[in-house]
Design an enzyme around this catalytic site. Structure first.
Site, PDB file in Angstrom:
ATOM      1  N   TYR A  24      -2.819  -1.461  10.063  1.00  0.00           N
ATOM      2  CA  TYR A  24      -2.768  -1.692   8.611  1.00  0.00           C
ATOM      3  C   TYR A  24      -1.426  -1.244   8.049  1.00  0.00           C
ATOM      4  CZ  TYR A  24      -4.372  -1.323   3.715  1.00  0.00           C
ATOM      5  OH  TYR A  24      -4.523  -1.448   2.346  1.00  0.00           O
ATOM      6  N   SER A  61       0.861  -1.185   0.000  1.00  0.00           N
ATOM      7  CA  SER A  61       0.000   0.000   0.000  1.00  0.00           C
ATOM      8  C   SER A  61       0.895   1.232   0.000  1.00  0.00           C
ATOM      9  CB  SER A  61      -0.867  -0.002   1.275  1.00  0.00           C
ATOM     10  OG  SER A  61      -1.483   1.254   1.485  1.00  0.00           O
TER      11      SER A  61
HETATM   12  N1  LIG Z   1      -8.655  -0.021  -2.118  1.00  0.00           N
HETATM   13  C1  LIG Z   1      -7.611   0.704  -1.729  1.00  0.00           C
HETATM   14  O1  LIG Z   1      -7.677   1.942  -1.662  1.00  0.00           O
HETATM   15  C2  LIG Z   1      -6.312   0.032  -1.391  1.00  0.00           C
HETATM   16  C3  LIG Z   1      -5.193   0.842  -1.212  1.00  0.00           C
HETATM   17  C4  LIG Z   1      -3.971   0.256  -0.911  1.00  0.00           C
HETATM   18  C5  LIG Z   1      -3.876  -1.120  -0.799  1.00  0.00           C
HETATM   19  N2  LIG Z   1      -4.982  -1.895  -0.969  1.00  0.00           N
HETATM   20  C6  LIG Z   1      -4.801  -3.339  -0.834  1.00  0.00           C
HETATM   21  O2  LIG Z   1      -5.229  -3.978  -2.019  1.00  0.00           O
HETATM   22  C7  LIG Z   1      -5.698  -5.297  -1.709  1.00  0.00           C
HETATM   23  C8  LIG Z   1      -7.069  -5.487  -2.305  1.00  0.00           C
HETATM   24  O3  LIG Z   1      -7.935  -4.572  -1.668  1.00  0.00           O
HETATM   25  P1  LIG Z   1      -9.327  -4.106  -2.305  1.00  0.00           P
HETATM   26  O4  LIG Z   1      -9.337  -2.642  -2.262  1.00  0.00           O
HETATM   27  O5  LIG Z   1      -9.597  -4.820  -3.569  1.00  0.00           O
HETATM   28  O6  LIG Z   1     -10.295  -4.614  -1.127  1.00  0.00           O
HETATM   29  P2  LIG Z   1     -11.651  -5.469  -1.124  1.00  0.00           P
HETATM   30  O7  LIG Z   1     -12.099  -5.437   0.284  1.00  0.00           O
HETATM   31  O8  LIG Z   1     -12.552  -5.001  -2.190  1.00  0.00           O
HETATM   32  O9  LIG Z   1     -11.139  -6.922  -1.522  1.00  0.00           O
HETATM   33  C9  LIG Z   1     -10.360  -7.680  -0.654  1.00  0.00           C
HETATM   34  C10 LIG Z   1     -10.639  -9.140  -0.911  1.00  0.00           C
HETATM   35  O10 LIG Z   1      -9.835  -9.905   0.032  1.00  0.00           O
HETATM   36  C11 LIG Z   1     -10.659 -10.918   0.563  1.00  0.00           C
HETATM   37  N3  LIG Z   1     -10.179 -11.366   1.861  1.00  0.00           N
HETATM   38  C12 LIG Z   1     -10.257 -10.714   3.053  1.00  0.00           C
HETATM   39  N4  LIG Z   1      -9.767 -11.477   4.030  1.00  0.00           N
HETATM   40  C13 LIG Z   1      -9.369 -12.637   3.453  1.00  0.00           C
HETATM   41  C14 LIG Z   1      -8.782 -13.830   3.944  1.00  0.00           C
HETATM   42  N5  LIG Z   1      -8.528 -14.010   5.254  1.00  0.00           N
HETATM   43  N6  LIG Z   1      -8.484 -14.815   3.073  1.00  0.00           N
HETATM   44  C15 LIG Z   1      -8.761 -14.653   1.756  1.00  0.00           C
HETATM   45  N7  LIG Z   1      -9.338 -13.573   1.234  1.00  0.00           N
HETATM   46  C16 LIG Z   1      -9.632 -12.571   2.083  1.00  0.00           C
HETATM   47  C17 LIG Z   1     -12.037 -10.288   0.654  1.00  0.00           C
HETATM   48  O11 LIG Z   1     -13.047 -11.268   0.787  1.00  0.00           O
HETATM   49  C18 LIG Z   1     -12.091  -9.508  -0.651  1.00  0.00           C
HETATM   50  O12 LIG Z   1     -12.594 -10.290  -1.707  1.00  0.00           O
HETATM   51  C19 LIG Z   1      -5.637  -5.407  -0.189  1.00  0.00           C
HETATM   52  O13 LIG Z   1      -4.447  -6.062   0.189  1.00  0.00           O
HETATM   53  C20 LIG Z   1      -5.607  -3.965   0.264  1.00  0.00           C
HETATM   54  O14 LIG Z   1      -5.009  -3.828   1.538  1.00  0.00           O
HETATM   55  C21 LIG Z   1      -6.191  -1.349  -1.271  1.00  0.00           C
END
Ligand SMILES: NC(=O)c1ccc[n+]([C@@H]2O[C@H](COP(=O)([O-])OP(=O)(O)OC[C@H]3O[C@@H](n4cnc5c(N)ncnc54)[C@H](O)[C@@H]3O)[C@@H](O)[C@H]2O)c1
Length: 253
Positions: A153, A140
Site C-alpha cells: 500500500y 496517503s
Molecule cells: N480511510 C483512511 O484512513 C485512508 C487513509 C489514507 C488514504 N486513504 C485513501 O483514501 C481513498 C478512499 O478510501 P476510503 O477510506 O474511503 O475507503 P473505502 O474502502 O471506504 O472506499 C473505497 C472505495 O473504492 C472502491 N474501489 C475499490 N476498488 C475499486 C476498483 N478497482 N475500482 C473502482 N472502485 C474501487 C470501493 O468499492 C469503495 O467504494 C483510498 O484511495 C484510500 O487508500 C484512506
C-alpha cells in the site's frame, strides 16, 4: 452560488467512504458528478439520492481501460464534458513484506497506482478539451512516510505522488492542475472494516494523533473541494497532508 457551479467531476470509489463525501459535497457546491465504483448498488442509490440532474452512476473498475473509456462516454452523453477528476478508489491490505503474496502486492498496485495512471491518461484529454480543469489524486500519509505492515500500500501511494508531480508538469500547459490529498487515519470502512464502535478506538487516536481523534471523510472532501475549485488556482503538483498532525513528528507528551 456554489464553488463548483458549471463543473463536471468524475469521482472514483464514490459509493462509500471519502469518495461518497466528495461526491455529496461537490454536488452540493454545484458540480454535476459522475459517481464511479464497483459497488453498483450503493453507487446507484447515492446517484438517485443526489438526483439525475446532479449525478450519474457508472460501473468503473479503475484497473480496466475499457471501463474508463465507457465512463467518459457516459459523462459526455449525460453532462457534455468532464473538467474534473478525483482518483479516490483504493484498497488496503495488511501484511509484512516478507509474507506478502505476489498476487496481493500486484492487486494493490493495480487499483491504487495503475488505476490512478489510467484515470489521468483517460480523463486528462477530456479535461483539456473542456478548456482545462483539475485532477485530485488520493495518496496517503503512507505516500510520504513508512508504516510497518502496509508495504504494498505504501509503495503504491508513494507512486501516486510521483504520478501527481509528473502529471502536473506535463499537463500544466493544457490548463490542468494536478494535486494529491494525503490522509492520515480517516473513519471509513477501509480503516474500520468491522464497523467497530469508534468509542473503542478513541483512546488509541487520542494518544496517536496530535489533534486527538480520527479524521472524518467529510474533512478530506473539503480538502478535495479546495483543490478542485478556483481557490487553489495557483497550486499544482503538491501533496496535501490531512492527518491531525500525525506526520508533524514525535511527541513525548
Ligand atoms: N480511510 C483512511 O484512513 C485512508 C487513509 C489514507 C488514504 N486513504 C485513501 O483514501 C481513498 C478512499 O478510501 P476510503 O477510506 O474511503 O475507503 P473505502 O474502502 O471506504 O472506499 C473505497 C472505495 O473504492 C472502491 N474501489 C475499490 N476498488 C475499486 C476498483 N478497482 N475500482 C473502482 N472502485 C474501487 C470501493 O468499492 C469503495 O467504494 C483510498 O484511495 C484510500 O487508500 C484512506
Amino acid at each position: 452560488m456554489g464553488t463548483l457551479d458549471g463543473r463536471v467531476v468524475l469521482v472514483t470509489g464514490a459509493a462509500r467512504g471519502q469518495g461518497e463525501q466528495e461526491a455529496r459535497l461537490f454536488a452540493a457546491e454545484g458540480a454535476r458528478v459522475v459517481l464511479a465504483d464497483v459497488l453498483d448498488d450503493a453507487g446507484a442509490t447515492l446517484a438517485k439520492e443526489l438526483g439525475e440532474e446532479r449525478a450519474v452512476y457508472v460501473h468503473l473498475d479503475v484497473t480496466r481501460e475499457d471501463d474508463w473509456a465507457a465512463a467518459v462516454t457516459v459523462a459526455r452523453e449525460r453532462f457534455g464534458k468532464i473538467d474534473g477528476l478525483v482518483n479516490n478508489a483504493g484498497i488496503l491490505r495488511f501484511n509484512e513484506l516478507l509474507s506478502t503474496p505476489l498476487e496481493e502486492f500486484q492487486a494493490i498496485v493495480s487499483v491504487n497506482q495503475t488505476g490512478c495512471f489510467l484515470g489521468i491518461r483517460t480523463v486528462a484529454p477530456e479535461i483539456a478539451a473542456a478548456g482545462g480543469g483539475t485532477i485530485v489524486n488520493t495518496a496517503s500519509y503512507t505516500g510520504l512516510t513508512g508504516m510497518a505492515g502496509v508495504g504494498a500500500y505504501a509503495a503504491s501511494k508513494h507512486a501516486v505522488l510521483g504520478l501527481t508531480r509528473v502529471a502536473a508538469l506535463e499537463l500544466a500547459a493544457k490548463g490542468i492542475r494536478v494535486n494529491a490529498v494525503c490522509p492520515g487515519a480517516i473513519d471509513t470502512p477501509m480503516s474500520n472494516p468491522e464497523g467497530v464502535d469508534p468509542a473503542a478506538t478513541a483512546e488509541l487516536y487520542r494518544r496517536l494523533v496530535p489533534l486527538g481523534r480520527i479524521g472524518r471523510p467529510d474533512e478530506v472532501a473539503a480538502l478535495a473541494l479546495f483543490l478542485t475549485g478556483e481557490d487553489s488556482a495557483y497550486i499544482t503538483g503538491q501533496p496535501f497532508v490531512i492527518d491531525g498532525g500525525w506526520l508533524a513528528g514525535v511527541s513525548l507528551f
